[in-house]
Design an enzyme around this catalytic site. Structure first.
Site, PDB file in Angstrom:
ATOM      1  N   TRP A   1       0.846  -1.211   0.000  1.00 21.49           N
ATOM      2  CA  TRP A   1       0.000   0.000   0.000  1.00 21.49           C
ATOM      3  C   TRP A   1       0.870   1.246   0.000  1.00 21.49           C
ATOM      4  O   TRP A   1       0.397   2.349  -0.255  1.00 21.49           O
ATOM      5  CB  TRP A   1      -0.961  -0.004   1.193  1.00 21.49           C
ATOM      6  CG  TRP A   1      -0.327   0.262   2.544  1.00 21.49           C
ATOM      7  CD1 TRP A   1       0.836  -0.268   3.010  1.00 21.49           C
ATOM      8  CD2 TRP A   1      -0.812   1.123   3.580  1.00 21.49           C
ATOM      9  NE1 TRP A   1       1.105   0.190   4.282  1.00 21.49           N
ATOM     10  CE2 TRP A   1       0.110   1.043   4.666  1.00 21.49           C
ATOM     11  CE3 TRP A   1      -1.917   1.947   3.713  1.00 21.49           C
ATOM     12  CZ2 TRP A   1      -0.060   1.767   5.849  1.00 21.49           C
ATOM     13  CZ3 TRP A   1      -2.089   2.652   4.899  1.00 21.49           C
ATOM     14  CH2 TRP A   1      -1.166   2.560   5.938  1.00 21.49           C
ATOM     15  N   ASP A   2       2.170   1.063   0.274  1.00 19.10           N
ATOM     16  CA  ASP A   2       3.119   2.169   0.269  1.00 19.10           C
ATOM     17  C   ASP A   2       2.987   2.980  -1.024  1.00 19.10           C
ATOM     18  O   ASP A   2       3.146   4.197  -1.033  1.00 19.10           O
ATOM     19  CB  ASP A   2       4.562   1.644   0.361  1.00 19.10           C
ATOM     20  CG  ASP A   2       4.799   0.758   1.577  1.00 19.10           C
ATOM     21  OD1 ASP A   2       3.851   0.082   2.003  1.00 19.10           O
ATOM     22  OD2 ASP A   2       5.933   0.726   2.079  1.00 19.10           O
TER      23      ASP A   2
ATOM     24  N   GLU B   1       0.335  -2.647  12.453  1.00 16.63           N
ATOM     25  CA  GLU B   1       0.573  -4.099  12.376  1.00 16.63           C
ATOM     26  C   GLU B   1       0.906  -4.724  13.731  1.00 16.63           C
ATOM     27  O   GLU B   1       1.177  -5.919  13.797  1.00 16.63           O
ATOM     28  CB  GLU B   1       1.657  -4.372  11.330  1.00 16.63           C
ATOM     29  CG  GLU B   1       1.170  -4.020   9.932  1.00 16.63           C
ATOM     30  CD  GLU B   1       2.247  -4.147   8.866  1.00 16.63           C
ATOM     31  OE1 GLU B   1       3.436  -4.170   9.219  1.00 16.63           O
ATOM     32  OE2 GLU B   1       1.881  -4.196   7.675  1.00 16.63           O
TER      33      GLU B   1
ATOM     34  N   LYS C   1       2.318   0.435  16.220  1.00 17.45           N
ATOM     35  CA  LYS C   1       3.557   0.469  15.441  1.00 17.45           C
ATOM     36  C   LYS C   1       3.645   1.776  14.642  1.00 17.45           C
ATOM     37  O   LYS C   1       4.691   2.372  14.504  1.00 17.45           O
ATOM     38  CB  LYS C   1       3.528  -0.721  14.489  1.00 17.45           C
ATOM     39  CG  LYS C   1       4.727  -0.861  13.584  1.00 17.45           C
ATOM     40  CD  LYS C   1       4.566  -2.123  12.740  1.00 17.45           C
ATOM     41  CE  LYS C   1       5.754  -2.359  11.827  1.00 17.45           C
ATOM     42  NZ  LYS C   1       5.547  -3.544  10.982  1.00 17.45           N
ATOM     43  N   GLN C   2       2.509   2.213  14.097  1.00 12.72           N
ATOM     44  CA  GLN C   2       2.533   3.308  13.120  1.00 12.72           C
ATOM     45  C   GLN C   2       1.179   3.991  13.066  1.00 12.72           C
ATOM     46  O   GLN C   2       0.218   3.504  13.660  1.00 12.72           O
ATOM     47  CB  GLN C   2       2.875   2.732  11.750  1.00 12.72           C
ATOM     48  CG  GLN C   2       1.844   1.743  11.226  1.00 12.72           C
ATOM     49  CD  GLN C   2       2.396   0.829  10.140  1.00 12.72           C
ATOM     50  OE1 GLN C   2       2.778  -0.300  10.419  1.00 12.72           O
ATOM     51  NE2 GLN C   2       2.420   1.312   8.907  1.00 12.72           N
TER      52      GLN C   2
END
Ligand code: IFM
Length: 773
Positions: A351-352, A493, A606-607
């Site tokens: 998806w980056d 994640e 995580k993000q």
């Protein structure tokens, strides 16, 4: 050993000394390429622990059934063994008197200057230079200048093509032919084991003494998977020998070589090699530098006026990598999470692309963005396979993608689980499903910013409708009468097997809404196109389903404190003291104390997860909601994915917290080019590099596409006095110049009026406007 930014204003990223512990850093960040191929910048001479990689985009191969397909590490053409008066040149022996290694972002050339005293006490000066041509896609050029500093010398040079390379032990190629043509052009070919792709390499040496060409005869050596030549040259005191090595790589994956027999490909490649040998290093470099200027530096430069020259360097570094990682030449290929700079993530696309990288190209080079989304459209058969394999309908995009018809290629097993002693299962390939909506969003964003109706007619509508079809089949009936999306991994994640991840649910709802909207619009306005798509996708039956499901899809709502639950359980999990991990030097340190299962049950992220939703669906959430969620989730986020910081930076700026935004920008900017020598070993961080551009243009520049409209609400950090950049909007090229007090917008194309808002006020630009801030 440290990075050296003292020449940042001259576009130079450098390292000031050699340390064999940190080879990976400059191998990755100084890699060179053109989107077709990319060469990692391992030093010419061998060093233990080096990672010598050469990748050609799209040439995926699956070693065996236990492994997933990956970009194979092709034969090496970069290694040169030098013996100076009989002593092997190695910076691990003797004494390094001076050392400088630099990447010139403007030209794409790297130069390494060394003065070396051999163990026998004799001194030499060596200058190693190389580049990969930006516009001659097959070409790699190296040059070494050797000057004896203590009298005459004798130099032994050995180099050629080495097919003994592998990917972490997996050998993707069978050995092929070797041949020397005309006493100078070495040829080698190799073929991937499973995908059957032929690679044809050529390399040719040439020599000059103080600029005068020398006709040196090499001794040809052929060995297992190796062809090389050995030369012996005497260099008189005070003279400099220049060695040039010109190499090319062609493959049967190349569009213009498809269907060619190996022999025809060899002939074509040999002709290409002879053609470039007629030109020298300097002419080829000048030509490539011109291509860099035309494509990037004179076309869409980003200029930051700041006392801190690192900021300018970082944005140029980001643009440099965005061009070398992107297969602009072929819409059957996409961008790897590490670009083409290392073996990390196996060259796979995530998806980056849509969420982080695509926006750069949408606004800076729309034709490249189109190619990246055409790749998704070409990959629809794989997405159908994935959906039907999971008993869903429509198109479900793989979490990781490689060749267009591969389908899902995420590896199943990852790093060690410190509790069980087993590898950790990677669930993303099974249940990280938001990517399907992200792809649809990317296609829509491209259309909104460019107005490219032809793309929409050929690919865009189908992508949005087919993914909308997937989501309708994915929703699960709940006992509460609502529709849920259970058992997923969201962007964060660290949370596996969660129900109703807010980002996933909101994006799925967005996807279904767009599908319904377009289906109705096409039926009313484009009956022919509608009927073709209806035949393919069954739109007539889907429309009522979409409408009914949209009313019942569960969208997590704000609590009293305005916090939206990231998923059904996140806010009920235990909090732990995260100080140690928030202050970590290298990412992922929490895995040294806990395994994935334990982390899933803690309030730690995580993000950026929910926060990305505030960027993509900005108009759906109030400033207060954004602020409340920022304040809740950021302290619990470790930014253990490089994707995290830019999102946080943009939102911090939107919330008016410019200092925090600038701090986050500085951290994001440093991920690869910054002073930490261990961040980039497996390759650069493609999405994060694009995130630097997003932080500058979407964050401080305030550019946003909202519901199809252009908005520019800039807010520069105190550290900057000005910012200057270019964007394309519906085919009009806009030059945007910013200071703390004024915003200047010039429509350089000027053939149409661009409508936009600045802090809520509407403007129209066909010529130039200046807005006081
Ligand atoms: O896509 C990302 C993911 O969000 C976090 N782990 C790394 C992937 C590749 O960059």
């Amino acid at each position: 050993m440290a990075m050296d930014y003292s020449r940042a204003a001259d576009w130079i990223v450098a390292e000031d000394s050699f340390d064999p512990e940190y080879l990976g850093k400059c191998e990755s960040i100084m890699c060179q390429g053109n989107g077709y191929l990319c060469l990692r910048n391992a030093t010419d001479e061998f060093n233990p622990g080096e990672q010598r990689d050469l990748f050609v985009a799209g040439t995926f191969n699956k070693f065996d059934d236990n492994e997933v397909t990956e970009l194979p590490n092709a034969a090496d053409i970069s290694r040169l063994d030098l013996r100076l008066d009989g002593v092997r040149f190695s910076l691990l022996t003797g004494k390094v008197e001076s050392y400088d290694r630099a990447l010139n972002l403007k030209t794409g050339e790297t130069t390494r200057r060394v003065v070396w005293t051999a163990p026998n006490g004799k001194r030499y000066q060596l200058v190693f230079s190389r580049f990969v041509s930006l516009d001659r896609l097959h070409l790699i050029v190296q040059k070494v200048e050797v000057t004896p500093l203590d009298g005459d010398m004798e130099l032994d040079i050995t180099g050629g093509i080495n097919g003994q390379m592998n990917n972490g032990g997996s050998q993707h190629f069978s050995e092929g032919d070797k041949r020397l043509f005309e006493g100078r052009h070495m040829q080698y070919n190799q073929t991937t084991g499973q995908s059957g792709i032929h690679f044809v390499f050529h390399t040719t040496f040439s020599f000059a003494m103080d600029g005068v060409p020398q006709d040196e005869k090499g001794f040809i050596v052929m060995d297992r998977r190796i062809i090389k030549q050995e030369f012996k040259v005497a260099i008189p005191a005070g003279k400099t020998l220049t060695i040039q090595k010109l190499s090319t790589v062609y493959t049967s994956r190349d569009r213009d070589s498809e269907g060619l027999e190996l022999s025809a490909l060899q002939e074509k490649a040999l002709a290409g090699q002879k053609g470039i040998c007629a030109l020298g290093y300097d002419a080829l470099l000048a030509e490539s530098a011109r291509a860099w200027s035309a494509k990037v530096w004179d076309n869409v430069p980003v200029t930051i006026q700041s006392e801190n020259a690192f900021d300018q360097l970082a944005i140029r570094f980001s643009q440099y990598h965005l061009y070398i990682m992107t297969p602009m030449h072929d819409n059957r290929m996409n961008i790897g999470a590490k670009g083409l700079s290392g073996e990390g993530y196996k060259g796979h696309t995530f998806w980056d692309t849509e969420m982080f990288i695509l926006p750069y190209f949408i606004y800076s080079a729309p034709e490249v963005a189109r190619s990246l989304e055409e790749y998704r459209w070409l990959s629809l058969p794989g997405a159908h396979k994935k959906a039907s394999g999971n008993q869903y309908e429509g198109a479900q995009f793989p979490w990781e993608s490689a060749w267009i018809d591969d389908g899902e290629v995420t590896p199943v097993w990852g790093a060690a689980d410190i509790v069980t002693g087993l590898p950790t299962k990677i669930w993303s390939g099974f249940i990280e499903q938001h990517i399907t909506a992200d792809v649809a969003y990317g296609a829509w964003e491209y259309y909104q910013v460019t107005g490219d109706q032809d793309f929409m007619d050929r690919c865009g509508y189908e992508l949005i409708l087919d993914t909308g079809k997937f989501w309708a089949s994915r929703l699960e009936e709940g006992t509460d009468g609502l529709l849920h999306i259970n058992d997923v991994v969201g962007p964060d994640e660290y949370k596996e097997h969660v129900d109703d991840n807010a980002f996933t649910n909101y994006m799925a709802a967005w996807n279904i809404r767009k599908a319904l909207e377009y289906s109705r619009q096409l039926k009313a306005e484009r009956p022919e196109l509608y009927s073709a798509l209806d035949k393919k996708l069954g739109l007539a039956a889907l429309e009522p389903q979409w409408e009914e499901k949209l009313n019942r899809i569960y969208l997590p709502q704000t609590r009293e404190d305005l916090v939206i639950p990231q998923d059904r359980t996140y806010l009920t999990l235990k909090d732990i003291d995260l100080t140690k991990y928030k202050n970590q030097k290298n990412v992922g340190s929490i895995y040294r104390d806990y395994n994935q299962e334990q982390i899933t049950h803690m309030q730690v992220s995580k993000q950026a997860d929910i926060l990305i939703m505030f960027l993509l669906l900005e108009n759906q959430f109030s400033a207060d909601v954004k602020r409340a969620n920022w304040s809740y989730y950021e302290p619990r986020t470790l930014h253990d994915s490089s994707l995290s910081l830019s999102t946080h930076c943009i939102l911090a700026n939107d919330m008016g917290n410019r200092d925090m935004a600038y701090q986050l920008f500085s951290s994001a900017a440093a991920i690869d080019v910054g002073p930490n020598m261990k961040t980039s070993d497996a390759g650069i961080h493609a999405a994060s590099l694009a995130g630097i551009w997003q932080s500058v243009v979407f964050g401080f520049g305030g550019v946003r596409m909202l519901d199809g409209k252009l908005r520019i609400d800039p807010a520069l950090p105190d550290a900057w006095t000005g910012l200057d950049f270019y964007i394309y909007w519906h085919g009009q090229k806009l030059h945007i110049t910013l200071s703390h007090t004024a915003l200047n917008i010039e429509n350089l194309t000027g053939t149409e009026t661009v409508e936009l808002t600045v802090y809520g006020k509407a403007y129209q630009v066909q010529g130039q406007i200046c807005v006081e801030l």
